[in-house]
Design a protein around this motif. Structure first.
Motif, PDB file in Angstrom:
ATOM      1  N   ARG A   1       0.845  -1.182   0.000  1.00 12.52           N
ATOM      2  CA  ARG A   1       0.000   0.000   0.000  1.00 12.52           C
ATOM      3  C   ARG A   1       0.886   1.239   0.000  1.00 12.52           C
ATOM      4  O   ARG A   1       2.075   1.166   0.326  1.00 12.52           O
ATOM      5  CB  ARG A   1      -0.903  -0.016   1.255  1.00 12.52           C
ATOM      6  CG  ARG A   1      -2.016  -1.049   1.213  1.00 12.52           C
ATOM      7  CD  ARG A   1      -3.093  -0.712   0.200  1.00 12.52           C
ATOM      8  NE  ARG A   1      -3.816   0.507   0.564  1.00 12.52           N
ATOM      9  CZ  ARG A   1      -4.360   1.337  -0.322  1.00 12.52           C
ATOM     10  NH1 ARG A   1      -4.253   1.088  -1.622  1.00 12.52           N
ATOM     11  NH2 ARG A   1      -5.012   2.409   0.083  1.00 12.52           N
TER      12      ARG A   1
ATOM     13  N   HIS B   1       4.439   2.339   2.275  1.00 21.36           N
ATOM     14  CA  HIS B   1       5.036   1.194   2.970  1.00 21.36           C
ATOM     15  C   HIS B   1       6.355   0.735   2.358  1.00 21.36           C
ATOM     16  O   HIS B   1       6.845  -0.330   2.693  1.00 21.36           O
ATOM     17  CB  HIS B   1       4.034   0.038   3.026  1.00 21.36           C
ATOM     18  CG  HIS B   1       2.919   0.281   4.001  1.00 21.36           C
ATOM     19  ND1 HIS B   1       2.874  -0.297   5.264  1.00 21.36           N
ATOM     20  CD2 HIS B   1       1.820   1.065   3.915  1.00 21.36           C
ATOM     21  CE1 HIS B   1       1.788   0.115   5.896  1.00 21.36           C
ATOM     22  NE2 HIS B   1       1.133   0.948   5.092  1.00 21.36           N
TER      23      HIS B   1
ATOM     24  N   ARG C   1      -7.255  -1.220  -1.919  1.00 25.10           N
ATOM     25  CA  ARG C   1      -7.579  -0.631  -0.617  1.00 25.10           C
ATOM     26  C   ARG C   1      -8.278  -1.598   0.317  1.00 25.10           C
ATOM     27  O   ARG C   1      -8.228  -1.460   1.538  1.00 25.10           O
ATOM     28  CB  ARG C   1      -8.474   0.600  -0.822  1.00 25.10           C
ATOM     29  CG  ARG C   1      -7.764   1.806  -1.392  1.00 25.10           C
ATOM     30  CD  ARG C   1      -8.687   2.988  -1.536  1.00 25.10           C
ATOM     31  NE  ARG C   1      -9.776   2.709  -2.466  1.00 25.10           N
ATOM     32  CZ  ARG C   1     -10.795   3.520  -2.716  1.00 25.10           C
ATOM     33  NH1 ARG C   1     -10.880   4.666  -2.073  1.00 25.10           N
ATOM     34  NH2 ARG C   1     -11.715   3.193  -3.586  1.00 25.10           N
ATOM     35  N   SER C   2      -8.935  -2.602  -0.255  1.00 22.47           N
ATOM     36  CA  SER C   2      -9.666  -3.562   0.578  1.00 22.47           C
ATOM     37  C   SER C   2      -8.741  -4.324   1.523  1.00 22.47           C
ATOM     38  O   SER C   2      -9.183  -4.852   2.541  1.00 22.47           O
ATOM     39  CB  SER C   2     -10.426  -4.563  -0.303  1.00 22.47           C
ATOM     40  OG  SER C   2      -9.532  -5.300  -1.125  1.00 22.47           O
ATOM     41  N   PHE C   3      -7.434  -4.368   1.194  1.00 19.99           N
ATOM     42  CA  PHE C   3      -6.490  -5.058   2.075  1.00 19.99           C
ATOM     43  C   PHE C   3      -6.511  -4.455   3.479  1.00 19.99           C
ATOM     44  O   PHE C   3      -6.390  -5.165   4.479  1.00 19.99           O
ATOM     45  CB  PHE C   3      -5.066  -4.978   1.507  1.00 19.99           C
ATOM     46  CG  PHE C   3      -4.011  -5.364   2.506  1.00 19.99           C
ATOM     47  CD1 PHE C   3      -3.826  -6.698   2.858  1.00 19.99           C
ATOM     48  CD2 PHE C   3      -3.227  -4.400   3.118  1.00 19.99           C
ATOM     49  CE1 PHE C   3      -2.866  -7.062   3.805  1.00 19.99           C
ATOM     50  CE2 PHE C   3      -2.272  -4.748   4.057  1.00 19.99           C
ATOM     51  CZ  PHE C   3      -2.087  -6.084   4.400  1.00 19.99           C
ATOM     52  N   GLU C   4      -6.678  -3.136   3.563  1.00 16.98           N
ATOM     53  CA  GLU C   4      -6.642  -2.461   4.850  1.00 16.98           C
ATOM     54  C   GLU C   4      -7.815  -2.853   5.741  1.00 16.98           C
ATOM     55  O   GLU C   4      -7.766  -2.655   6.958  1.00 16.98           O
ATOM     56  CB  GLU C   4      -6.603  -0.944   4.648  1.00 16.98           C
ATOM     57  CG  GLU C   4      -5.319  -0.487   3.936  1.00 16.98           C
ATOM     58  CD  GLU C   4      -5.274   1.003   3.709  1.00 16.98           C
ATOM     59  OE1 GLU C   4      -6.325   1.664   3.874  1.00 16.98           O
ATOM     60  OE2 GLU C   4      -4.193   1.517   3.358  1.00 16.98           O
ATOM     61  N   LEU C   5      -8.858  -3.407   5.148  1.00 19.18           N
ATOM     62  CA  LEU C   5     -10.016  -3.859   5.939  1.00 19.18           C
ATOM     63  C   LEU C   5      -9.917  -5.336   6.306  1.00 19.18           C
ATOM     64  O   LEU C   5     -10.727  -5.845   7.068  1.00 19.18           O
ATOM     65  CB  LEU C   5     -11.303  -3.612   5.148  1.00 19.18           C
ATOM     66  CG  LEU C   5     -11.592  -2.158   4.759  1.00 19.18           C
ATOM     67  CD1 LEU C   5     -12.865  -2.089   3.920  1.00 19.18           C
ATOM     68  CD2 LEU C   5     -11.713  -1.286   6.001  1.00 19.18           C
ATOM     69  N   SER C   6      -8.908  -5.995   5.758  1.00 16.66           N
ATOM     70  CA  SER C   6      -8.729  -7.418   6.068  1.00 16.66           C
ATOM     71  C   SER C   6      -7.925  -7.561   7.349  1.00 16.66           C
ATOM     72  O   SER C   6      -7.418  -6.596   7.912  1.00 16.66           O
ATOM     73  CB  SER C   6      -7.978  -8.122   4.914  1.00 16.66           C
ATOM     74  OG  SER C   6      -6.616  -7.731   4.895  1.00 16.66           O
TER      75      SER C   6
ATOM     76  N   ASP D   1      -4.567  -9.525  -3.412  1.00 16.87           N
ATOM     77  CA  ASP D   1      -4.716  -8.105  -3.077  1.00 16.87           C
ATOM     78  C   ASP D   1      -4.160  -7.173  -4.158  1.00 16.87           C
ATOM     79  O   ASP D   1      -4.281  -5.953  -4.038  1.00 16.87           O
ATOM     80  CB  ASP D   1      -4.008  -7.807  -1.751  1.00 16.87           C
ATOM     81  CG  ASP D   1      -4.611  -8.574  -0.592  1.00 16.87           C
ATOM     82  OD1 ASP D   1      -5.825  -8.413  -0.347  1.00 16.87           O
ATOM     83  OD2 ASP D   1      -3.878  -9.339   0.069  1.00 16.87           O
TER      84      ASP D   1
ATOM     85  N   ASN E   1       4.495  -4.623   4.304  1.00 16.01           N
ATOM     86  CA  ASN E   1       3.463  -3.944   5.091  1.00 16.01           C
ATOM     87  C   ASN E   1       3.970  -3.711   6.508  1.00 16.01           C
ATOM     88  O   ASN E   1       4.410  -4.645   7.176  1.00 16.01           O
ATOM     89  CB  ASN E   1       2.166  -4.770   5.150  1.00 16.01           C
ATOM     90  CG  ASN E   1       1.014  -3.967   5.716  1.00 16.01           C
ATOM     91  OD1 ASN E   1       0.657  -2.907   5.187  1.00 16.01           O
ATOM     92  ND2 ASN E   1       0.432  -4.445   6.806  1.00 16.01           N
ATOM     93  N   ASN E   2       3.929  -2.444   6.931  1.00 16.55           N
ATOM     94  CA  ASN E   2       4.331  -2.087   8.299  1.00 16.55           C
ATOM     95  C   ASN E   2       5.681  -2.664   8.702  1.00 16.55           C
ATOM     96  O   ASN E   2       5.870  -3.133   9.837  1.00 16.55           O
ATOM     97  CB  ASN E   2       3.265  -2.538   9.307  1.00 16.55           C
ATOM     98  CG  ASN E   2       2.052  -1.638   9.285  1.00 16.55           C
ATOM     99  OD1 ASN E   2       2.128  -0.472   8.907  1.00 16.55           O
ATOM    100  ND2 ASN E   2       0.912  -2.177   9.686  1.00 16.55           N
TER     101      ASN E   2
END
Length: 237
Positions: free
Chosen positions: A72, A75, A194-199, A208, A227-228
């Protein structure tokens, strides 16, 4: 020493500081590093990436591979792509960074982030920011000079943005065929939906990848997702 925030947030903080104080980005990064207890940004970055260095990712890539590098925004996917280019050049091999997303100054500024200013004048490093970037353009560009070991494309979803370009699947197949013939390694920086952030997943995966246009992801050999501060490298198929 534990960082006060993930490194991508610290980079964002440095960019805001550079803009606010009207200072070069590398100075802002060093200021942030000192706030975190490090002498400079290079030392902070080394700590943040001690579990996975770009050299390790390069060692996972074989001649003729096509790899996806996805995350995303914010990152570190573009920075990782540039680090791969830098490490390739440092090893004495040619590398090209094609970008439809950044201008040349932005790309060089990001190379400065990890302390590789001397690479900017290295003949083995090329940054191409042409608006005409497509599979055909990339292949012709490579043929016009010494064959690179590594090519990074920033980014996948923009390759067929122009209606005059072939569809994305056709372009990736062309680059796959060329990689097989020449041994050039292609890394495609990729957007993540963007849907990854809701998973509840810690790291993105192939499902993703944002695909506004159809694309067979099995055309790629490897994947690397960020990620992070976390990273996951896998073979595809």
């Amino acid at each position: 020493m534990k960082l006060s925030a993930p490194i991508y947030q610290l980079k964002r903080k440095a960019k805001l500081l550079a803009r606010h104080q009207e200072i070069p980005l590398h100075k802002a990064l060093n200021n942030i590093a000192k706030q975190e207890g490090f002498t400079n940004w290079s030392l902070l970055s080394a700590k943040a990436s001690k579990h996975f260095h770009p050299v390790k990712l390069l060692s996972e890539l074989n001649s003729g591979d096509l790899a996806l590098l996805g995350a995303r925004p914010g990152h570190g996917k573009t920075l990782m792509g540039l680090q791969l280019v830098a490490e390739t050049v440092k090893s004495g091999c040619r590398s090209i960074f094609f970008t439809l997303d950044y201008n040349k100054r932005d790309a060089l500024e990001r190379i400065e982030i990890f302390g590789e200013n001397d690479l900017i004048t290295n003949n083995n490093l090329e940054i191409d920011v042409s608006d005409e970037i497509s599979a055909d353009y990339i292949i012709e560009k490579i043929k016009s000079g010494a064959t690179p070991k590594l090519v990074v494309i920033d980014y996948l979803q923009l390759l067929d943005q122009k209606r005059t370009n072939p569809d994305l699947s056709t372009q990736i197949q062309s680059l796959k065929n060329y990689a097989k013939e020449t041994g050039v390694i292609f890394v495609f920086i990729s957007q993540i939906d963007r849907s990854f952030e809701l998973s509840e997943k810690l790291i993105p995966d192939l499902s993703d990848i944002r695909l506004p246009n159809p694309l067979d992801l099995t055309l790629f050999n490897k994947s690397c997702f960020l990620n992070n501060g976390g990273i996951q490298v896998d073979s595809i198929n």
